[in-house]
Design an enzyme around this catalytic site. Structure first.
Site, PDB file in Angstrom:
ATOM      1  N   ASP A  25       0.826  -1.217   0.000  1.00 48.16           N
ATOM      2  CA  ASP A  25       0.000   0.000   0.000  1.00 48.16           C
ATOM      3  C   ASP A  25       0.859   1.265   0.000  1.00 48.16           C
ATOM      4  O   ASP A  25       0.659   2.174   0.817  1.00 48.16           O
ATOM      5  CB  ASP A  25      -0.926   0.024   1.218  1.00 48.16           C
ATOM      6  N   GLU A 190     -11.167   0.436  -2.869  1.00 52.87           N
ATOM      7  CA  GLU A 190     -10.527   0.723  -1.587  1.00 52.87           C
ATOM      8  C   GLU A 190      -9.339   1.639  -1.843  1.00 52.87           C
ATOM      9  O   GLU A 190      -9.131   2.113  -2.963  1.00 52.87           O
ATOM     10  CB  GLU A 190     -10.078  -0.588  -0.918  1.00 52.87           C
TER      11      GLU A 190
END
Length: 520
Positions: A25, A190
């Site tokens: 991420d 997301e």
């Protein structure tokens, strides 16, 4: 210095991944001529790594923004919990990182000096299931935070939410509410990152799932929507699956690049970079674009940042010559200085044989005092040398390959004898246990054990082998079918440890002379 993985081809091009390491991420910003990257750290501490680069290709790990996780339960490893998907921003001469902890809420840390000490975390909003936060400071002085939802905690996914923040970004000042519904067209959306360009608010977000998903761009003239949507990068004919969550960054000359991750199973989520161009006020990421949607590249020209850096790579070897831990190391859970010493015996890492869990039959899975490092290349040999002289009965020290399951080789004191042992974790219901195999009793005067892990290329994928040696020369293979694997969102890691296999700690320790990692 040997490059375990070198992205810079030194001919004006680079290859992906730019980091063959589990920096999940990733988010990236530019301040002046310097690029800063951070990433998820989950239960591993210190957390929120800070990497810097001058050319977006050659990165160095220089700091962490978070020391321990400020909840007592993380004193025992909380696998798959902890620090998820951060966003890094620079505003009013201050560096900010926002991150979600899915069981606790959304937090923020900040500093004036990203290479120095960061402030203590601030709880922006206490909530369960809010993840992947990204702040946005608008021209009118308002501050917003857009985020995702974790189905495992809140019961639904595929939506993005929004709420407003105080002017200093430290507290939520409105209720959270749904901003975007991706259930029908962008399922599992997301990891939103928010930008503004040419009067449009953009939300760049992955959808479709980590391993087979794509990159989506949402845009609107109003931050509250409604949003148009467009898929701007997908795997296509490339070998790069995902391609998943990341951040957009520009260079001084106005070029733009997108840094994101690719899920590589046991190696974790490794970092790639794609060129970005704009067409009709939509970003197009990668190469071979068709209808505004690109695909990831394997080789590309380097960004023109105005600065030429020497080829760099992440390190994995350590001779323990410094008086503080190398930044490559992270503990499995919240740590204490009493776990180790680098000064009691200069040139050695001393790990004390502890049992922080307090259980009568402790296991490494529940031991925060396991010192871990990421895998930083696909094929390697890692060898650790340790001295067992100062261990007591039922204490052990060794090297572990930690992941979704794990295995280790150690020297353990059994009935007063130094004994080489092999252990592999297995599941029994919800309980992880370790199955022990005795390998060899050391002879009188033998005080050291050398442990080697080897990841080789079989032609059909990686093959993992484990060895030990008592003289540093003859390596004895440990027959095993064990293969490293990822655990939820974390790749496999190499770890060093010393622990006691009972409730009572006895004060013994092991001295690690080195760990050497070479590419094979």
């Amino acid at each position: 210095m040997e490059h375990l993985w070198k992205a810079d081809l030194e001919d004006g091009n680079f290859r992906n991944p730019v980091l063959f390491a589990d920096y999940s991420d990733p988010d990236v910003i530019r301040v002046g001529d310097t690029y800063y990257m951070t990433a998820s750290s989950f239960n591993y501490v210190p957390g929120l790594p800070i990497l810097i680069s001058k050319d977006l290709v050659n990165w160095k790990l220089v700091n962490y923004a978070l020391d321990n996780i400020n909840y007592d339960k993380y004193d025992i490893p909380q696998h798959s919990k902890g620090v998820w998907a951060p966003a890094m921003r620079y505003h009013n001469d201050c560096y900010y990182i926002y991150y979600g902890m899915p069981d606790e809420g959304i937090f923020m840390v900040r500093t004036k000096d990203p290479l120095g000490k960061w402030d203590e975390p601030v709880l922006v909003l206490e909530a369960k299931g809010l993840i992947d936060p990204c702040p946005f400071w608008d021209e009118d002085g308002k501050v917003y935070l857009i985020h995702g939802y974790a189905k495992s905690r809140i019961g639904f996914k595929s939506y993005l939410g929004i709420f407003e923040l105080s002017s200093d970004g430290s507290k939520a000042v409105t209720e959270d509410h749904i901003l975007y519904n991706g259930v029908e067209t962008q399922h599992t959306i997301e990891g939103p990152k928010v930008y503004k360009r040419n009067g449009f608010y953009y939300i760049l977000a992955p959808a479709g799932g980590v391993r087979r998903g794509w990159q989506t761009a949402l845009r609107s003239k109003n931050i509250y929507g409604p949003y148009e949507e467009k898929i701007v990068m997908k795997q296509g004919n490339s070998k790069i699956n995902g391609p998943h969550q990341g951040g957009l960054v520009d260079t001084i000359n106005g070029d733009e690049w997108f840094i994101h991750f690719q899920d590589r199973g046991l190696y974790g989520r490794i970092v790639h970079m794609q060129p970005v161009v704009w067409e009709n006020d939509w970003p197009v990421m990668g190469i071979n674009a068709s209808d505004g949607c690109g695909e990831p590249c394997e080789v590309c020209h380097k960004p023109n940042t105005g600065i030429v850096e020497k080829a760099a790579s992440l390190g994995a070897s350590d001779d323990f010559e410094d008086d503080k831990l190398n930044l490559m190391w992270q503990w499995l859970g919240n740590y204490k200085e009493s776990f180790y010493s680098l000064t009691e015996r200069k040139g050695f890492l001393r790990l004390y044989a502890l049992n922080p869990s307090g259980k009568s039959e402790p296991i490494l899975w529940e031991s925060p005092n396991v010192l871990t490092q990421k895998l930083v290349c696909p094929f390697f040999k890692a060898t650790a040398a340790l001295n067992l002289t100062s261990l007591s009965e039922n204490e052990q020290a060794g090297m572990v390959m930690m992941g979704g399951h794990y295995a280790y080789i150690a020297g353990r004191i059994i009935n007063g004898k130094k004994t080489a042992v092999f252990a592999e974790a297995y599941d029994e219901g919800e309980n992880v246990k370790e199955r022990l195999t005795l390998l060899k009793e050391l002879a009188e005067g033998e005080e050291k054990i050398y442990i080697s892990f080897v990841m080789e290329d079989s032609g059909d994928g990686p093959v993992f082998k484990m060895y030990y040696s008592l003289d540093g020369k003859e390596e004895i293979n440990v027959p095993t079918t064990f293969m490293p694997s990822d655990h939820t969102w974390v790749g496999a890691k190499i770890g060093l440890f010393a622990n006691v296999m009972e409730a009572n700690e006895k004060g013994g320790y092991a001295d690690f002379e080195y760990i050497h990692v070479t590419a094979v």
